[in-house]
Motif scaffolding. Structure first.
Motif, PDB file in Angstrom:
ATOM      1  N   VAL A 147     -12.850  -2.730   8.040  1.00 21.51           N
ATOM      2  CA  VAL A 147     -12.305  -2.506   6.692  1.00 21.51           C
ATOM      3  C   VAL A 147     -11.468  -1.236   6.660  1.00 21.51           C
ATOM      4  O   VAL A 147     -10.368  -1.197   6.075  1.00 21.51           O
ATOM      5  N   LEU A 148     -11.978  -0.183   7.311  1.00 20.07           N
ATOM      6  CA  LEU A 148     -11.226   1.067   7.365  1.00 20.07           C
ATOM      7  C   LEU A 148      -9.914   0.890   8.121  1.00 20.07           C
ATOM      8  O   LEU A 148      -8.882   1.462   7.739  1.00 20.07           O
ATOM      9  N   GLY A 149      -9.936   0.081   9.175  1.00 24.46           N
ATOM     10  CA  GLY A 149      -8.700  -0.178   9.909  1.00 24.46           C
ATOM     11  C   GLY A 149      -7.666  -0.897   9.064  1.00 24.46           C
ATOM     12  O   GLY A 149      -6.461  -0.606   9.153  1.00 24.46           O
ATOM     13  N   VAL A 150      -8.110  -1.838   8.244  1.00 19.96           N
ATOM     14  CA  VAL A 150      -7.184  -2.524   7.341  1.00 19.96           C
ATOM     15  C   VAL A 150      -6.583  -1.540   6.349  1.00 19.96           C
ATOM     16  O   VAL A 150      -5.375  -1.577   6.058  1.00 19.96           O
ATOM     17  N   GLY A 151      -7.414  -0.631   5.825  1.00 19.75           N
ATOM     18  CA  GLY A 151      -6.891   0.368   4.899  1.00 19.75           C
ATOM     19  C   GLY A 151      -5.890   1.302   5.551  1.00 19.75           C
ATOM     20  O   GLY A 151      -4.858   1.651   4.953  1.00 19.75           O
ATOM     21  N   VAL A 152      -6.178   1.712   6.790  1.00 21.31           N
ATOM     22  CA  VAL A 152      -5.232   2.587   7.500  1.00 21.31           C
ATOM     23  C   VAL A 152      -3.922   1.858   7.768  1.00 21.31           C
ATOM     24  O   VAL A 152      -2.834   2.437   7.630  1.00 21.31           O
ATOM     25  N   ALA A 153      -4.008   0.586   8.149  1.00 19.22           N
ATOM     26  CA  ALA A 153      -2.784  -0.181   8.393  1.00 19.22           C
ATOM     27  C   ALA A 153      -1.943  -0.303   7.126  1.00 19.22           C
ATOM     28  O   ALA A 153      -0.713  -0.161   7.156  1.00 19.22           O
ATOM     29  N   GLY A 154      -2.598  -0.547   5.991  1.00 20.61           N
ATOM     30  CA  GLY A 154      -1.854  -0.612   4.733  1.00 20.61           C
ATOM     31  C   GLY A 154      -1.242   0.715   4.358  1.00 20.61           C
ATOM     32  O   GLY A 154      -0.109   0.778   3.846  1.00 20.61           O
ATOM     33  N   THR A 155      -1.965   1.802   4.636  1.00 22.26           N
ATOM     34  CA  THR A 155      -1.423   3.133   4.338  1.00 22.26           C
ATOM     35  C   THR A 155      -0.210   3.437   5.208  1.00 22.26           C
ATOM     36  O   THR A 155       0.794   3.981   4.732  1.00 22.26           O
ATOM     37  N   VAL A 156      -0.293   3.108   6.489  1.00 19.66           N
ATOM     38  CA  VAL A 156       0.835   3.355   7.394  1.00 19.66           C
ATOM     39  C   VAL A 156       2.049   2.542   6.970  1.00 19.66           C
ATOM     40  O   VAL A 156       3.188   3.024   7.002  1.00 19.66           O
ATOM     41  N   LEU A 157       1.816   1.301   6.561  1.00 22.96           N
ATOM     42  CA  LEU A 157       2.944   0.472   6.126  1.00 22.96           C
ATOM     43  C   LEU A 157       3.617   1.049   4.897  1.00 22.96           C
ATOM     44  O   LEU A 157       4.854   1.126   4.820  1.00 22.96           O
ATOM     45  N   SER A 158       2.827   1.483   3.928  1.00 21.70           N
ATOM     46  CA  SER A 158       3.413   2.080   2.722  1.00 21.70           C
ATOM     47  C   SER A 158       4.138   3.380   3.051  1.00 21.70           C
ATOM     48  O   SER A 158       5.231   3.648   2.528  1.00 21.70           O
ATOM     49  N   PHE A 159       3.555   4.179   3.947  1.00 20.00           N
ATOM     50  CA  PHE A 159       4.213   5.429   4.338  1.00 20.00           C
ATOM     51  C   PHE A 159       5.512   5.140   5.083  1.00 20.00           C
ATOM     52  O   PHE A 159       6.508   5.861   4.921  1.00 20.00           O
ATOM     53  N   ALA A 160       5.520   4.084   5.894  1.00 17.88           N
ATOM     54  CA  ALA A 160       6.731   3.738   6.636  1.00 17.88           C
ATOM     55  C   ALA A 160       7.842   3.282   5.712  1.00 17.88           C
ATOM     56  O   ALA A 160       9.015   3.567   5.955  1.00 17.88           O
TER      57      ALA A 160
END
Length: 380
Positions: A147-160
């Motif tokens: 779950v934390l990995g999914v959240g980090v992936a979403g955060t990286v995408l938004s930051f990108a």
């Protein structure tokens, strides 16, 4: 609810109508979402997209509230109350934005609809997390890491979307321009061809200034044109004459210097828009945070309810949250990188899919809970 209504709103009928609504929405977006060259999307297209999306969320509200009022629901009535309030909040936000954009023809960066949209994230997120905690479903450390990995992936995408994509694009353009400039500077400059020698001109013959040409017409023989002679109508204005700023058509203005469209907008709307504008960036960040939390809640829901008798309905709820995240992420990218983006593109159909999946999940949960209660009574 009487028996006739229950038979009419059977789970099979609800699923068929919902799937049909989703397919019709997809076909409509596929056929009409691409604007004509040099033209924007017509107004009727925007109206129909609002209808397809708003009625889907209204249906999701009604079915979530049906689960909330049912005494037989297994997953907890408060869960469906929160989900229903979230769907209703989004429906109200759509109504406000429809009135703002279609009726008043104003497209502000921030509007009162944003409050209801953001409230939907809070209500739906809490409802999904309560569905896990109320059932006392404990996730393993590995599942929490997922779950934390999914959240980090979403955060990286938004930051990108905010930084890396835009920076790399600018660097690419700058690099290409620098390379082109170096090529131009290093290219040998061609010398102009030598001009041919021009022989010296012969001296002009002497001309008597008092001499009169043989075919000259005396000045007295030329008829004079009177000053008040009429001018032909076709010669009054040249065909290629341009309008001066005073001759250009102007929008009708009312008292106070405002246009007719602006006069139709109430004064409180203008004042509210000016008060909300300074919070535009903060509201944009709140949307990103809400999308990431919704994505993590959906991931937790799918992992917690993976398998089991009542997992099917929550798979639809999790898929609904993912569909909502896809539409929101597209909208974030489009408004960031497409100049003067006009809503109604094809990926926005995922908002309709999200509402339809909420309807299907609520209907399946109601059906499974009803059958479970009837089965327990027969065994007793």
């Amino acid at each position: 609810m009487n028996k006739k209504t229950s038979a009419f709103l059977s789970t099979q009928v609800i699923l068929v109508i919902t799937i049909t609504w989703a397919v019709v929405s997809l076909l409509f977006f596929l056929l009409f979402s691409v604007p004509l060259p040099g033209q924007g999307r017509p107004e009727w297209y925007s109206i129909i997209t609002y209808v397809l999306e708003s009625f889907a969320f209204l249906a999701a509200t009604l079915f979530c509230f049906r689960n909330w009022r049912s005494q037989q629901i297994v997953s907890g009535r408060v869960v469906w109350l929160l989900l229903g309030l979230g769907m209703l909040s989004y429906f109200f936000g759509n109504l406000i934005l429809f009135w703002w954009e279609i009726v008043w023809r104003k497209e502000p960066d921030v509007s009162p609809a944003d409050f209801f949209y953001l409230l939907m994230y809070v209500l739906v997120g809490f409802g999904m997390m309560l569905a896990i905690t109320s059932r006392k479903l404990n996730l393993s450390p590995f599942q929490w890491l997922a779950v934390l990995g999914v959240g980090v992936a979403g955060t990286v995408l938004s930051f990108a979307i905010y930084t890396e994509f835009g920076t790399s694009t600018e660097v690419g353009f700058v690099g290409q321009a620098a390379i082109a400039q170096e090529v131009v500077q290093e290219a040998p400059v061609a010398e102009p061809p030598a001009e041919p020698a021009i022989p010296p001109a012969e001296p002009a013959p002497d001309i008597d200034p008092n001499a009169v040409p043989e075919n000259a017409v005396p000045i007295e023989a030329i008829p004079a044109t009177p000053a008040d002679a009429p001018v032909p109508a076709d010669a009054a204005t040249p065909a290629d004459a341009t309008l001066t700023p005073a001759d250009e058509p102007m929008e009708p203005e009312t008292e106070g210097g405002t246009t007719a469209e602006e006069e139709a907008i109430p004064g409180w709307a203008f004042a509210l828009n000016e008060q909300l504008e300074p919070f535009g960036e903060a509201i944009g960040i709140a949307y990103v945070v809400g999308d990431i939390l919704l994505l993590m809640a959906a991931s937790s829901l799918l992992i917690a309810f993976w398998g089991g008798r009542f997992s099917q309905s929550w798979r639809f709820i999790g898929a609904a949250a993912f569909s909502f995240y896809i539409a929101d992420t597209w909208f974030l990218w489009a408004t960031t990188y497409i100049e003067e983006y006009q809503t109604g593109a094809l990926p926005e159909v995922f908002w309709v899919f999200s509402a339809c999946l909420f309807v299907m999940g609520a209907a399946l949960e109601y059906d499974l809970s009803s059958r479970s209660r009837r089965g327990s009574r027969r065994r007793s």
